[in-house]
Design an enzyme around this catalytic site. Structure first.
Site, PDB file in Angstrom:
ATOM      1  N   HIS A   7      -8.255   2.173  -5.726  1.00  0.00           N
ATOM      2  CA  HIS A   7      -7.486   1.238  -4.903  1.00  0.00           C
ATOM      3  C   HIS A   7      -6.014   1.572  -5.047  1.00  0.00           C
ATOM      4  O   HIS A   7      -5.526   1.754  -6.170  1.00  0.00           O
ATOM      5  CB  HIS A   7      -7.725  -0.209  -5.346  1.00  0.00           C
ATOM      6  CG  HIS A   7      -9.159  -0.591  -5.225  1.00  0.00           C
ATOM      7  ND1 HIS A   7      -9.763  -0.819  -4.016  1.00  0.00           N
ATOM      8  CD2 HIS A   7     -10.124  -0.700  -6.162  1.00  0.00           C
ATOM      9  CE1 HIS A   7     -11.046  -1.070  -4.209  1.00  0.00           C
ATOM     10  NE2 HIS A   7     -11.291  -0.999  -5.512  1.00  0.00           N
ATOM     11  N   TYR A  19       0.799  -1.233   0.000  1.00  0.00           N
ATOM     12  CA  TYR A  19       0.000   0.000   0.000  1.00  0.00           C
ATOM     13  C   TYR A  19       0.835   1.289   0.000  1.00  0.00           C
ATOM     14  O   TYR A  19       0.270   2.374  -0.053  1.00  0.00           O
ATOM     15  CB  TYR A  19      -0.946  -0.002   1.206  1.00  0.00           C
ATOM     16  CG  TYR A  19      -1.944  -1.141   1.155  1.00  0.00           C
ATOM     17  CD1 TYR A  19      -2.855  -1.236   0.105  1.00  0.00           C
ATOM     18  CD2 TYR A  19      -1.966  -2.120   2.150  1.00  0.00           C
ATOM     19  CE1 TYR A  19      -3.764  -2.287   0.039  1.00  0.00           C
ATOM     20  CE2 TYR A  19      -2.880  -3.169   2.098  1.00  0.00           C
ATOM     21  CZ  TYR A  19      -3.764  -3.245   1.040  1.00  0.00           C
ATOM     22  OH  TYR A  19      -4.667  -4.277   0.971  1.00  0.00           O
TER      23      TYR A  19
HETATM   24  C1  DQA Z   1      -7.561  -1.634  -1.139  1.00  0.00           C
HETATM   25  C2  DQA Z   1      -7.636  -3.066  -1.671  1.00  0.00           C
HETATM   26  C3  DQA Z   1      -8.574  -3.921  -0.832  1.00  0.00           C
HETATM   27  O1  DQA Z   1      -8.610  -5.247  -1.322  1.00  0.00           O
HETATM   28  C4  DQA Z   1      -8.115  -3.958   0.609  1.00  0.00           C
HETATM   29  O2  DQA Z   1      -9.015  -4.694   1.393  1.00  0.00           O
HETATM   30  C5  DQA Z   1      -7.863  -2.607   1.172  1.00  0.00           C
HETATM   31  C6  DQA Z   1      -7.223  -1.594   0.334  1.00  0.00           C
HETATM   32  C7  DQA Z   1      -6.492  -0.795  -1.881  1.00  0.00           C
HETATM   33  O3  DQA Z   1      -6.513   0.424  -1.719  1.00  0.00           O
HETATM   34  O4  DQA Z   1      -5.635  -1.358  -2.576  1.00  0.00           O
HETATM   35  O5  DQA Z   1      -8.123  -2.352   2.335  1.00  0.00           O
HETATM   36  O6  DQA Z   1      -8.824  -1.010  -1.356  1.00  0.00           O
END
Ligand code: DQA
Length: 143
Positions: free
Chosen positions: A97, A23
């Protein structure tokens, strides 16, 4: 002034510490600052919640604004309540995302949210939020 909601769902308060290799190292506060610096003339309503019902309320509230960017976190993959809330608001809506959900676990490849939004951004890290806000502005004819 153009008003755009930027909504962050469950667990996104832990950005920066949570799996930085996936992330990134920016915190949610860092992302908010990045957006405020990039769009000084936009009234950004930047929020996060771990409570699904509260998020539904935020989406309903955003219905009275010019546009909405949402990273639903894990709700992406199973929240029909959030899908229905998004479907009911008639403003430009973008799903973001940080990670490329399509290159990860099988269960992350499906979004129940995507049918209710105009566009999806995935895998661009924090830049995805900037791109999403820019696209909302394009949609409403501001830029
Ligand atoms: C997310 C991707 C999702 O699968 C995950 O549960 C998240 C973050 C992303 O920003 O990549 O919490 O939304």
């Amino acid at each position: 002034m153009t008003r755009i909601f930027v909504l962050n769902g469950v667990n996104l308060c832990s950005l920066g510490q949570r799996r930085p290799e996936v992330y990134g190292t920016l915190t949610l506060n860092n992302i908010e600052t990045l957006l405020r610096d990039a769009f000084p003339d936009v009234d950004l309503e930047f929020r996060q919640t771990d409570y699904e019902g509260e998020m539904v309320g935020f989406v309903q509230e955003a219905g009275g604004s010019d546009g909405l960017v949402i990273n639903p976190g894990a709700w992406t993959h199973y929240s029909y309540a959030l899908h229905d809330a998004l479907e009911a608001v008639d403003i430009p809506k973008i799903e973001v995302h940080l990670s490329n959900v399509h290159a990860r676990e099988e269960w992350r490849r499906h979004s129940v949210i995507s049918p209710a939004v105009d566009a999806v951004v995935a895998g661009m890290g924090a830049e995805g939020y900037v791109a999403a806000v820019r696209y909302v502005l394009t949609r409403i004819g501001e830029h």
